[in-house]
Design a protein around this motif. Structure first.
Motif, PDB file in Angstrom:
ATOM      1  N   ASN A 174       0.827  -1.363  -0.046  1.00 21.88           N
ATOM      2  CA  ASN A 174      -0.055  -0.049  -0.111  1.00 21.88           C
ATOM      3  C   ASN A 174       0.847   1.112   0.075  1.00 21.88           C
ATOM      4  OD1 ASN A 174      -2.510  -1.424   0.049  1.00 21.88           O
ATOM      5  ND2 ASN A 174      -2.150  -1.794   2.317  1.00 21.88           N
ATOM      6  N   ASN A 175       1.928   1.181   0.127  1.00 22.54           N
ATOM      7  CA  ASN A 175       3.032   2.401  -0.209  1.00 22.54           C
ATOM      8  C   ASN A 175       2.910   3.271   1.098  1.00 22.54           C
ATOM      9  OD1 ASN A 175       4.448   1.528  -2.388  1.00 22.54           O
ATOM     10  ND2 ASN A 175       2.829   2.170  -3.737  1.00 22.54           N
ATOM     11  N   TYR A 176       2.753   2.668   2.206  1.00 20.44           N
ATOM     12  CA  TYR A 176       2.780   3.422   3.465  1.00 20.44           C
ATOM     13  C   TYR A 176       3.984   4.015   3.890  1.00 20.44           C
ATOM     14  CZ  TYR A 176      -1.942   1.474   4.501  1.00 20.44           C
ATOM     15  OH  TYR A 176      -3.277   0.857   4.072  1.00 20.44           O
ATOM     16  N   SER A 189       7.272   9.739  12.011  1.00 19.90           N
ATOM     17  CA  SER A 189       6.750   9.845  13.265  1.00 19.90           C
ATOM     18  C   SER A 189       5.568  11.199  12.938  1.00 19.90           C
ATOM     19  CB  SER A 189       7.961  10.410  14.343  1.00 19.90           C
ATOM     20  OG  SER A 189       8.579  11.544  13.837  1.00 19.90           O
ATOM     21  N   ASP A 190       5.688  11.523  11.961  1.00 18.53           N
ATOM     22  CA  ASP A 190       4.879  12.848  11.439  1.00 18.53           C
ATOM     23  C   ASP A 190       3.480  12.213  11.075  1.00 18.53           C
ATOM     24  OD1 ASP A 190       3.420  15.078  10.818  1.00 18.53           O
ATOM     25  OD2 ASP A 190       4.966  15.790   9.221  1.00 18.53           O
ATOM     26  N   THR A 191       2.468  11.867  11.915  1.00 19.68           N
ATOM     27  CA  THR A 191       1.344  11.111  11.392  1.00 19.68           C
ATOM     28  C   THR A 191       0.243  12.013  11.127  1.00 19.68           C
ATOM     29  OG1 THR A 191       0.958  10.598  13.669  1.00 19.68           O
ATOM     30  CG2 THR A 191       2.504   8.959  12.390  1.00 19.68           C
ATOM     31  N   ASN A 192       0.437  13.266  11.235  1.00 18.21           N
ATOM     32  CA  ASN A 192      -0.912  14.168  11.072  1.00 18.21           C
ATOM     33  C   ASN A 192      -1.340  14.546   9.476  1.00 18.21           C
ATOM     34  OD1 ASN A 192       0.343  16.680  10.365  1.00 18.21           O
ATOM     35  ND2 ASN A 192       1.096  16.800  12.360  1.00 18.21           N
ATOM     36  N   MET A 193      -2.356  14.818   9.482  1.00 16.53           N
ATOM     37  CA  MET A 193      -2.934  14.830   8.194  1.00 16.53           C
ATOM     38  C   MET A 193      -2.113  15.928   7.347  1.00 16.53           C
ATOM     39  SD  MET A 193      -5.155  12.284   7.609  1.00 16.53           S
ATOM     40  CE  MET A 193      -6.244  12.662   6.251  1.00 16.53           C
ATOM     41  N   ASN A 222       1.553  12.368   6.943  1.00 21.58           N
ATOM     42  CA  ASN A 222       0.192  11.481   7.121  1.00 21.58           C
ATOM     43  C   ASN A 222       0.679   9.973   6.727  1.00 21.58           C
ATOM     44  OD1 ASN A 222      -2.365  10.796   7.111  1.00 21.58           O
ATOM     45  ND2 ASN A 222      -2.552  10.806   4.902  1.00 21.58           N
ATOM     46  N   GLY A 223       1.716   9.650   7.582  1.00 15.90           N
ATOM     47  CA  GLY A 223       2.470   8.472   7.522  1.00 15.90           C
ATOM     48  C   GLY A 223       1.929   7.570   8.641  1.00 15.90           C
ATOM     49  N   PHE A 224       2.708   6.652   8.996  1.00 17.61           N
ATOM     50  CA  PHE A 224       2.487   5.531  10.072  1.00 17.61           C
ATOM     51  C   PHE A 224       3.708   5.677  10.898  1.00 17.61           C
ATOM     52  CE2 PHE A 224      -0.538   4.441   7.061  1.00 17.61           C
ATOM     53  CZ  PHE A 224      -1.606   4.052   7.701  1.00 17.61           C
ATOM     54  N   ALA A 225       3.489   5.341  12.220  1.00 17.63           N
ATOM     55  CA  ALA A 225       4.710   5.506  13.232  1.00 17.63           C
ATOM     56  C   ALA A 225       5.293   4.391  13.275  1.00 17.63           C
ATOM     57  CB  ALA A 225       4.178   5.876  14.684  1.00 17.63           C
TER      58      ALA A 225
END
Length: 142
Positions: free
Chosen positions: A115-117, A121-125, A129-132
């Motif tokens: 899914n190309n995630y 640590s910057d997970t906000n929109m 907008n990634g995953f920790a």
């Protein structure tokens, strides 16, 4: 001096080697110079935090590159259940594939990031907008 050499050899003989292999996507900006950490646990309930994914031979995690990290531990996870890579900085990383194996579990676990995630640590929109963290687990056996 002889004692230290003997002690080092004894630890090396009694330790389990773990190999983590990570391939960075070839997509634009997939590389990173951020801080990332890996941990794994086995079906025996034991957990190892291996620490950072850094090596004296690896300056940066580069786009399209496969990096191999070797760790040693006196803890034997036996058959590895899952492993995690977590971000400790907001410098995002796009992993294509990752795997872990050990001297006691040579098959290990392999996983893809279909899914190309982004790992960051910057997970906000409004940010990356990634995953920790990302996790790969062995499929449940019948």
């Amino acid at each position: 001096m002889k004692f230290m050499i003997l002690a080092s050899l004894l630890v090396a003989v009694q330790s389990v080697s773990y190999t983590v292999t990570v391939t960075t996507s070839s997509a634009k900006y997939a590389q990173t110079d951020g801080d990332f950490y890996v941990a794994a646990f086995g079906f025996n309930g034991k957990l190892i935090d291996f620490g950072g994914l850094r090596s004296p031979n690896i300056d940066l995690i580069e786009q399209g590159q496969t990096d191999v990290y070797t760790f040693y531990s006196a803890v034997d996870l036996g058959k590895i259940c899952c492993f995690f890579i977590r971000a400790a900085s907001d410098n995002a990383w796009l992993i294509d594939a990752a795997s872990i194996k050990s001297s006691t579990d040579p098959a290990g676990i392999k996983g893809n990031n279909n899914n190309n995630y982004w790992l960051t640590s910057d997970t906000n929109m409004s940010g990356d907008n990634g995953f920790a963290s990302m996790r790969w687990c062995r499929p449940k056996e019948a």
